[in-house]
Scaffold this motif. Structure first.
Motif, PDB file in Angstrom:
ATOM      1  N   LYS A   7       3.878 -10.245   7.989  1.00  5.08           N
ATOM      2  CA  LYS A   7       4.271  -9.093   7.177  1.00  5.08           C
ATOM      3  C   LYS A   7       5.500  -8.416   7.787  1.00  5.08           C
ATOM      4  O   LYS A   7       5.617  -8.335   9.011  1.00  5.08           O
ATOM      5  CB  LYS A   7       3.132  -8.068   7.145  1.00  5.08           C
ATOM      6  N   ILE A   8       6.381  -7.933   6.938  1.00  2.00           N
ATOM      7  CA  ILE A   8       7.499  -7.110   7.399  1.00  2.00           C
ATOM      8  C   ILE A   8       7.026  -5.661   7.300  1.00  2.00           C
ATOM      9  O   ILE A   8       6.688  -5.180   6.206  1.00  2.00           O
ATOM     10  CB  ILE A   8       8.761  -7.333   6.522  1.00  2.00           C
ATOM     11  N   GLY A  30       6.513  -1.724   7.026  1.00  2.67           N
ATOM     12  CA  GLY A  30       7.188  -0.690   6.247  1.00  2.67           C
ATOM     13  C   GLY A  30       7.582  -1.143   4.851  1.00  2.67           C
ATOM     14  O   GLY A  30       8.223  -0.399   4.107  1.00  2.67           O
ATOM     15  N   ILE A  31       7.186  -2.369   4.520  1.00  9.70           N
ATOM     16  CA  ILE A  31       7.552  -2.921   3.203  1.00  9.70           C
ATOM     17  C   ILE A  31       6.278  -3.207   2.415  1.00  9.70           C
ATOM     18  O   ILE A  31       5.285  -3.687   2.964  1.00  9.70           O
ATOM     19  CB  ILE A  31       8.357  -4.235   3.365  1.00  9.70           C
ATOM     20  N   GLY A  32       6.349  -2.934   1.104  1.00  8.15           N
ATOM     21  CA  GLY A  32       5.220  -3.247   0.220  1.00  8.15           C
ATOM     22  C   GLY A  32       4.289  -2.060   0.066  1.00  8.15           C
ATOM     23  O   GLY A  32       4.254  -1.153   0.899  1.00  8.15           O
ATOM     24  N   LEU A  78      -1.432  -1.750   9.074  1.00  7.45           N
ATOM     25  CA  LEU A  78      -1.286  -1.851   7.616  1.00  7.45           C
ATOM     26  C   LEU A  78      -1.264  -0.466   6.969  1.00  7.45           C
ATOM     27  O   LEU A  78      -1.011  -0.324   5.772  1.00  7.45           O
ATOM     28  CB  LEU A  78      -2.425  -2.687   7.007  1.00  7.45           C
ATOM     29  N   HIS A  79      -1.567   0.562   7.765  1.00  8.50           N
ATOM     30  CA  HIS A  79      -1.522   1.946   7.247  1.00  8.50           C
ATOM     31  C   HIS A  79      -0.477   2.698   8.070  1.00  8.50           C
ATOM     32  O   HIS A  79       0.679   2.252   8.142  1.00  8.50           O
ATOM     33  CB  HIS A  79      -2.940   2.533   7.344  1.00  8.50           C
ATOM     34  N   ARG A 136       0.314  -1.028  -2.055  1.00  4.56           N
ATOM     35  CA  ARG A 136      -0.747  -1.384  -3.001  1.00  4.56           C
ATOM     36  C   ARG A 136      -0.507  -0.775  -4.383  1.00  4.56           C
ATOM     37  O   ARG A 136      -0.768  -1.399  -5.406  1.00  4.56           O
ATOM     38  CB  ARG A 136      -2.099  -0.904  -2.436  1.00  4.56           C
ATOM     39  N   ASP A 190       6.763   4.449   5.541  1.00  3.49           N
ATOM     40  CA  ASP A 190       6.909   4.172   6.970  1.00  3.49           C
ATOM     41  C   ASP A 190       8.233   3.509   7.325  1.00  3.49           C
ATOM     42  O   ASP A 190       8.570   3.411   8.507  1.00  3.49           O
ATOM     43  CB  ASP A 190       5.762   3.267   7.450  1.00  3.49           C
ATOM     44  N   LEU A 209       9.519  -6.921  -3.075  1.00  4.42           N
ATOM     45  CA  LEU A 209       8.805  -5.805  -2.447  1.00  4.42           C
ATOM     46  C   LEU A 209       9.782  -4.731  -1.984  1.00  4.42           C
ATOM     47  O   LEU A 209      10.903  -5.038  -1.587  1.00  4.42           O
ATOM     48  CB  LEU A 209       7.995  -6.300  -1.239  1.00  4.42           C
ATOM     49  N   ASN A 213       8.101   1.347   1.890  1.00  2.00           N
ATOM     50  CA  ASN A 213       7.158   2.457   1.732  1.00  2.00           C
ATOM     51  C   ASN A 213       7.560   3.588   2.683  1.00  2.00           C
ATOM     52  O   ASN A 213       8.590   3.504   3.356  1.00  2.00           O
ATOM     53  CB  ASN A 213       5.728   1.969   1.961  1.00  2.00           C
TER      54      ASN A 213
HETATM   55  N1  COA Z   1       5.833  -8.466   4.182  1.00  2.00           N
HETATM   56  C1  COA Z   1       5.698  -9.692   3.687  1.00  2.00           C
HETATM   57  N2  COA Z   1       4.924  -9.982   2.636  1.00  2.00           N
HETATM   58  C2  COA Z   1       4.239  -8.982   2.101  1.00  2.00           C
HETATM   59  C3  COA Z   1       4.322  -7.672   2.571  1.00  2.00           C
HETATM   60  C4  COA Z   1       5.166  -7.430   3.652  1.00  2.00           C
HETATM   61  N3  COA Z   1       5.306  -6.207   4.159  1.00  2.00           N
HETATM   62  N4  COA Z   1       3.534  -6.880   1.844  1.00  2.00           N
HETATM   63  C5  COA Z   1       2.961  -7.655   0.936  1.00  2.00           C
HETATM   64  N5  COA Z   1       3.376  -8.922   1.094  1.00  2.00           N
HETATM   65  C6  COA Z   1       3.011 -10.088   0.283  1.00  2.00           C
HETATM   66  C7  COA Z   1       1.721 -10.701   0.799  1.00  2.00           C
HETATM   67  O1  COA Z   1       1.949 -11.645   1.789  1.00  2.00           O
HETATM   68  C8  COA Z   1       1.144 -11.257  -0.453  1.00  2.00           C
HETATM   69  O2  COA Z   1       1.867 -12.422  -0.769  1.00  2.00           O
HETATM   70  P1  COA Z   1       1.158 -13.726  -1.378  1.00  2.00           P
HETATM   71  O3  COA Z   1       0.590 -13.239  -2.675  1.00  2.00           O
HETATM   72  O4  COA Z   1       2.255 -14.678  -1.485  1.00  2.00           O
HETATM   73  O5  COA Z   1       0.085 -14.089  -0.387  1.00  2.00           O
HETATM   74  C9  COA Z   1       1.513 -10.218  -1.506  1.00  2.00           C
HETATM   75  O6  COA Z   1       2.717  -9.621  -1.034  1.00  2.00           O
HETATM   76  C10 COA Z   1       0.452  -9.166  -1.701  1.00  2.00           C
HETATM   77  O7  COA Z   1       0.213  -8.547  -0.442  1.00  2.00           O
HETATM   78  P2  COA Z   1      -1.128  -7.899   0.012  1.00  2.00           P
HETATM   79  O8  COA Z   1      -1.159  -7.804   1.493  1.00  2.00           O
HETATM   80  O9  COA Z   1      -2.286  -8.553  -0.666  1.00  2.00           O
HETATM   81  O10 COA Z   1      -0.953  -6.458  -0.599  1.00  2.00           O
HETATM   82  P3  COA Z   1      -1.909  -5.239  -0.386  1.00  2.00           P
HETATM   83  O11 COA Z   1      -1.816  -4.397  -1.592  1.00  2.00           O
HETATM   84  O12 COA Z   1      -3.265  -5.683   0.038  1.00  2.00           O
HETATM   85  O13 COA Z   1      -1.292  -4.499   0.885  1.00  2.00           O
HETATM   86  C11 COA Z   1       0.225  -3.295   2.185  1.00  2.00           C
HETATM   87  C12 COA Z   1      -0.405  -3.437   0.806  1.00  2.00           C
HETATM   88  C13 COA Z   1       1.031  -2.003   2.215  1.00  2.00           C
HETATM   89  C14 COA Z   1      -0.889  -3.184   3.233  1.00  2.00           C
HETATM   90  C15 COA Z   1       1.135  -4.504   2.473  1.00  2.00           C
HETATM   91  O14 COA Z   1       2.219  -4.478   1.587  1.00  2.00           O
HETATM   92  C16 COA Z   1       1.579  -4.561   3.912  1.00  2.00           C
HETATM   93  O15 COA Z   1       0.866  -5.115   4.754  1.00  2.00           O
HETATM   94  N6  COA Z   1       2.770  -3.982   4.222  1.00  2.00           N
HETATM   95  C17 COA Z   1       3.228  -3.929   5.609  1.00  2.00           C
HETATM   96  C18 COA Z   1       2.497  -2.847   6.364  1.00  2.00           C
HETATM   97  C19 COA Z   1       2.935  -1.479   5.938  1.00  2.00           C
HETATM   98  O16 COA Z   1       4.100  -1.200   5.795  1.00  2.00           O
HETATM   99  N7  COA Z   1       1.960  -0.582   5.769  1.00  2.00           N
HETATM  100  C20 COA Z   1       2.210   0.787   5.403  1.00  2.00           C
HETATM  101  C21 COA Z   1       1.660   1.083   4.052  1.00  2.00           C
HETATM  102  S1  COA Z   1       2.134   2.681   3.489  1.00  2.00           S
END
Ligand code: COA
Length: 380
Positions: A264-265, A267-269, A230-231, A271, A321, A316, A319
């Protein structure tokens, strides 16, 4: 909740500490879709600066003068060489390193080992912390390159003090001098990954430092935190995912299935960023160019399709990564080294956070809302 407790606890739990301001910081800031280091945008730093200069900036709250930069660079390059005794130790450690072991496990242990070779390990003065930070920042890349070379039974090239840290790292890693283009691209990646406000590993650096533990311990904690998918661990997983998808025609189905399975996909999303990560925008351009150069444009095209599909399906965005994975792959860097390479850069930010924490410290000690059993009697 009793009256006494309510004066201690807040009403709501901020799961994942979302929105909690845990400390004040002057190192880096996220404003909308802009990332600044010490007030400078990353776009400007990528264009005009270097990793060595950005490290000075993060540690000193200002850009160096030309002589200061020369001196700082020279110190960093001098410290890139590992002590011979440590090199021997690392080689013998690798002999028993499990096949399933990840290079991040090696790096975490190697940084702990470094503590034993650092004359300042237990000296907590500001001057000693700066000396340790310099050695750690200089040696992180050498440790990653050492892992790659030693696991292949090869030796590590020596440091060329007339070249940049990016050049020396790639030269050690690949066993041949990088092109000027690869040196610049890698230096850009180092600048982009150097710091990122109170991210998960910067926070664990600060938490460990807040107990007044030493810098090597704080950095070891940070490496363990960065490893998680997740990081920083996400960049490696992005390439694994692209290889699994295989072709453009499979992208849509892959995402639909993953999302329906609540996966989770990678590299996407993010905080904090809701309108895009500025680092991803820069890396995307690099990915397009480099994947074309190696004759694998489909890796970039699949990435763009994932990017667009995730935006339309979940709102989303990528990021840091996401596109860095194809950038590193195109440079010939082994996939399991993507996350260690993140540490080669982020060490500069971790050290800046440790300095800031030590300078204005209070131990981090939150509370937990107890939800477990109560009133049990032993033996009843
Ligand atoms: N793929 C699919 N769904 C995702 C997602 C992803 N990469 N990232 C977030 N979501 C969805 C969650 O399932 C959740 O959906 P819901 O509300 O329907 O349950 C919503 O978006 C919120 O996600 P959440 O995991 O609570 O967000 P967060 O702020 O706690 O986490 C990340 C942020 C970056 C950890 C998260 O987006 C993630 O796990 N991304 C993938 C790992 C990644 O790329 N990490 C590198 C970060 S720089």
């Amino acid at each position: 909740m009793s009256t006494t407790q309510s004066t201690i606890f807040r009403d709501a739990i901020d799961k994942g500490l979302e929105g909690v301001v845990a400390c004040s910081t002057a190192i880096s800031s996220i404003e909308g879709a802009t990332l600044n280091y010490r007030g400078y945008t990353i776009e400007e730093l990528v264009e005009k600066s270097t990793f060595e200069e950005v490290t000075f900036l993060l540690w000193n709250d200002r850009l160096p003068t030309r002589p200061e930069l020369q001196e700082f660079r020279a110190q960093l390059l001098k410290e890139m060489t590992l002590p011979t005794a440590l090199t021997d130790l690392l080689k013998s450690y690798l002999k028993s390193f499990p096949k399933s072991g990840h290079p991040m496990d090696f790096l975490r242990t190697a940084v702990s080992m470094l503590a034993a070779f650092d004359p300042d390990t237990s000296d907590m003065s500001e001057a000693a912390n700066r000396r340790k930070a310099l050695r750690l920042t200089a040696k992180m890349g050498t440790l990653v390159a050492a892992f790659e070379r030693f696991r292949k039974g090869q030796e590590l090239a020596s440091i060329d003090s007339n070249r940049s840290m990016a050049w020396n790292f790639l030269n050690m890693l690949m066993g041949k001098a990088p092109t000027a283009e690869h040196e610049k691209i890698f230096d850009t990646a180092l600048v982009l990954h150097a710091d990122h406000e109170i991210n998960c590993s910067a926070f664990s650096t600060r938490v460990t430092a807040s107990s007044l533990s030493d810098l090597h311990s704080a950095v070891t904690s940070a490496i363990g935190t960065l490893k998680g998918p997740l990081h920083g661990g996400a960049n490696e997983q992005v390439l694994v995912m692209l290889q699994k998808i295989g072709s453009m025609s499979n992208v849509e189905a892959f995402i639909t299935e993953a999302l329906s399975g609540k996966q989770k996909i990678m590299g996407i999303g993010h905080r904090v960023y809701k309108n895009g990560d500025p680092r991803a925008r820069i890396l995307r351009q690099m990915s397009q160019k480099l994947t074309a150069q190696i004759g694998k444009p489909e890796l970039y095209e699949m990435s763009v399709k994932i990017d667009e599909t995730m935006l339309s399906k979940k709102g989303l965005m990528p990021n840091v990564d996401f596109y860095s994975a194809t950038v590193y792959h195109s440079m010939g860097i082994p996939t399991d080294l993507f996350t260690p390479i993140f540490a080669v850069s982020r060490i500069s930010g971790w050290c800046a956070h440790a300095f800031e924490q030590y300078a204005n410290n209070r131990i981090y000690r939150p509370r937990g809302e107890y939800k477990g059993k109560t009133g049990l009697r032993y033996g009843a």
